[in-house]
Design a protein around this motif. Structure first.
Motif, PDB file in Angstrom:
ATOM      1  N   LEU A  90      21.000  43.656   2.615  1.00  0.00           N
ATOM      2  CA  LEU A  90      20.932  42.689   3.711  1.00  0.00           C
ATOM      3  C   LEU A  90      20.493  41.356   3.129  1.00  0.00           C
ATOM      4  O   LEU A  90      19.383  41.240   2.607  1.00  0.00           O
ATOM      5  CB  LEU A  90      19.959  43.141   4.794  1.00  0.00           C
ATOM      6  CG  LEU A  90      19.755  42.139   5.939  1.00  0.00           C
ATOM      7  CD1 LEU A  90      21.059  41.910   6.710  1.00  0.00           C
ATOM      8  CD2 LEU A  90      18.649  42.603   6.869  1.00  0.00           C
ATOM      9  N   TYR A  91      21.380  40.370   3.180  1.00  0.00           N
ATOM     10  CA  TYR A  91      21.036  39.025   2.737  1.00  0.00           C
ATOM     11  C   TYR A  91      20.236  38.351   3.841  1.00  0.00           C
ATOM     12  O   TYR A  91      20.666  38.307   4.993  1.00  0.00           O
ATOM     13  CB  TYR A  91      22.300  38.214   2.432  1.00  0.00           C
ATOM     14  CG  TYR A  91      21.998  36.754   2.219  1.00  0.00           C
ATOM     15  CD1 TYR A  91      21.285  36.330   1.102  1.00  0.00           C
ATOM     16  CD2 TYR A  91      22.388  35.808   3.146  1.00  0.00           C
ATOM     17  CE1 TYR A  91      20.988  34.996   0.914  1.00  0.00           C
ATOM     18  CE2 TYR A  91      22.098  34.461   2.969  1.00  0.00           C
ATOM     19  CZ  TYR A  91      21.390  34.060   1.853  1.00  0.00           C
ATOM     20  OH  TYR A  91      21.084  32.746   1.686  1.00  0.00           O
ATOM     21  N   VAL A  92      19.050  37.830   3.482  1.00  0.00           N
ATOM     22  CA  VAL A  92      18.193  37.109   4.425  1.00  0.00           C
ATOM     23  C   VAL A  92      17.970  35.710   3.870  1.00  0.00           C
ATOM     24  O   VAL A  92      17.411  35.549   2.778  1.00  0.00           O
ATOM     25  CB  VAL A  92      16.847  37.839   4.656  1.00  0.00           C
ATOM     26  CG1 VAL A  92      15.984  37.075   5.649  1.00  0.00           C
ATOM     27  CG2 VAL A  92      17.082  39.272   5.138  1.00  0.00           C
ATOM     28  N   CYS A  93      18.426  34.716   4.610  1.00  0.00           N
ATOM     29  CA  CYS A  93      18.298  33.327   4.188  1.00  0.00           C
ATOM     30  C   CYS A  93      16.914  32.786   4.573  1.00  0.00           C
ATOM     31  O   CYS A  93      16.164  33.438   5.299  1.00  0.00           O
ATOM     32  CB  CYS A  93      19.414  32.484   4.802  1.00  0.00           C
ATOM     33  SG  CYS A  93      19.378  32.386   6.591  1.00  0.00           S
ATOM     34  N   PRO A  94      16.562  31.592   4.114  1.00  0.00           N
ATOM     35  CA  PRO A  94      15.282  30.990   4.490  1.00  0.00           C
ATOM     36  C   PRO A  94      15.184  30.759   6.001  1.00  0.00           C
ATOM     37  O   PRO A  94      16.199  30.713   6.705  1.00  0.00           O
ATOM     38  CB  PRO A  94      15.291  29.649   3.743  1.00  0.00           C
ATOM     39  CG  PRO A  94      16.241  29.837   2.613  1.00  0.00           C
ATOM     40  CD  PRO A  94      17.290  30.775   3.134  1.00  0.00           C
ATOM     41  N   MET A  95      13.973  30.620   6.470  1.00  0.00           N
ATOM     42  CA  MET A  95      13.643  30.307   7.862  1.00  0.00           C
ATOM     43  C   MET A  95      14.042  31.418   8.836  1.00  0.00           C
ATOM     44  O   MET A  95      14.458  31.166   9.960  1.00  0.00           O
ATOM     45  CB  MET A  95      14.239  28.963   8.283  1.00  0.00           C
ATOM     46  CG  MET A  95      13.708  27.794   7.478  1.00  0.00           C
ATOM     47  SD  MET A  95      11.900  27.645   7.510  1.00  0.00           S
ATOM     48  CE  MET A  95      11.607  27.140   9.196  1.00  0.00           C
ATOM     49  N   ILE A  96      13.870  32.655   8.394  1.00  0.00           N
ATOM     50  CA  ILE A  96      14.080  33.822   9.241  1.00  0.00           C
ATOM     51  C   ILE A  96      12.790  34.638   9.251  1.00  0.00           C
ATOM     52  O   ILE A  96      12.296  35.038   8.191  1.00  0.00           O
ATOM     53  CB  ILE A  96      15.237  34.712   8.715  1.00  0.00           C
ATOM     54  CG1 ILE A  96      16.552  33.945   8.679  1.00  0.00           C
ATOM     55  CG2 ILE A  96      15.347  35.995   9.542  1.00  0.00           C
ATOM     56  CD1 ILE A  96      17.132  33.599  10.039  1.00  0.00           C
ATOM     57  N   TRP A  97      12.247  34.856  10.441  1.00  0.00           N
ATOM     58  CA  TRP A  97      11.078  35.727  10.583  1.00  0.00           C
ATOM     59  C   TRP A  97      11.583  37.162  10.473  1.00  0.00           C
ATOM     60  O   TRP A  97      12.609  37.510  11.048  1.00  0.00           O
ATOM     61  CB  TRP A  97      10.426  35.499  11.939  1.00  0.00           C
ATOM     62  CG  TRP A  97       9.118  36.193  12.067  1.00  0.00           C
ATOM     63  CD1 TRP A  97       8.901  37.449  12.541  1.00  0.00           C
ATOM     64  CD2 TRP A  97       7.836  35.672  11.708  1.00  0.00           C
ATOM     65  NE1 TRP A  97       7.564  37.745  12.502  1.00  0.00           N
ATOM     66  CE2 TRP A  97       6.886  36.673  11.991  1.00  0.00           C
ATOM     67  CE3 TRP A  97       7.409  34.463  11.172  1.00  0.00           C
ATOM     68  CZ2 TRP A  97       5.521  36.496  11.760  1.00  0.00           C
ATOM     69  CZ3 TRP A  97       6.055  34.282  10.940  1.00  0.00           C
ATOM     70  CH2 TRP A  97       5.126  35.283  11.237  1.00  0.00           C
ATOM     71  N   ARG A  98      10.879  37.982   9.693  1.00  0.00           N
ATOM     72  CA  ARG A  98      11.315  39.357   9.519  1.00  0.00           C
ATOM     73  C   ARG A  98      10.152  40.324   9.645  1.00  0.00           C
ATOM     74  O   ARG A  98       9.035  40.037   9.220  1.00  0.00           O
ATOM     75  CB  ARG A  98      12.036  39.567   8.195  1.00  0.00           C
ATOM     76  CG  ARG A  98      11.211  39.766   6.933  1.00  0.00           C
ATOM     77  CD  ARG A  98      10.544  38.553   6.330  1.00  0.00           C
ATOM     78  NE  ARG A  98      11.328  37.348   6.280  1.00  0.00           N
ATOM     79  CZ  ARG A  98      12.172  37.025   5.327  1.00  0.00           C
ATOM     80  NH1 ARG A  98      12.285  37.776   4.268  1.00  0.00           N
ATOM     81  NH2 ARG A  98      12.858  35.915   5.382  1.00  0.00           N
TER      82      ARG A  98
END
Length: 144
Positions: A90-98
């Motif tokens: 799963l690619y998660v880019c910047p500015m994503i709350w996880r």
């Protein structure tokens, strides 16, 4: 929507009767150079990990063993991705709350990151994260 940038990457699989092989190549399968690798394991039942966002860090999250859920939030919309295959990242880019939860017994979560550890890159407070993306934090109603 920033959340649309977060997507499953189908990693190459080389099948063999002796065991399968999957690989990840920076710049080819993922849009960043890998500077750091870390993994989560022995996560107790009911525990949650994550609970933060990154200002500039890119990540690829892989369920190396077992399964878990990743809850993504860009401040405007949310989605949950169930991870249970070692050939999906799963690619998660910047500015994503996880937030990561629902770990199965024996789950191993490996993360490939675009930068070395830097505490200044973290949002650990959800209200601060939402303020910086231009949306007022949600207010909780309290009952006296």
């Amino acid at each position: 929507m920033i959340l649309d940038n977060c997507k499953i990457v189908d990693l190459p699989r080389v099948t063999d009767p002796r065991g399968n092989l999957t690989f990840v190549e920076a710049g080819r399968h993922i849009p960043f150079e890998i500077k750091r690798v870390y993994y989560l394991y022995d996560v107790p039942g009911g525990a949650e990990r994550g609970g933060h966002a990154h200002k500039a860090l890119h990540q690829l999250i892989i369920a190396m063993s077992g399964s878990f859920d990743i809850h993504l939030d860009d401040g405007f919309s949310k989605k949950t991705v169930h991870m249970n295959r070692s050939y999906y990242g799963l690619y998660v880019c910047p500015m994503i709350w996880r937030e990561i939860d629902n770990f199965s017994s024996g789950a191993v979560c490996m993360v490939l990151a675009s930068a070395y550890y830097d505490e200044d890159d973290y949002y650990r407070n959800y209200a601060s994260f939402r303020e910086d993306i231009g949306k007022e934090p949600a207010h909780e109603n309290s009952v006296s």
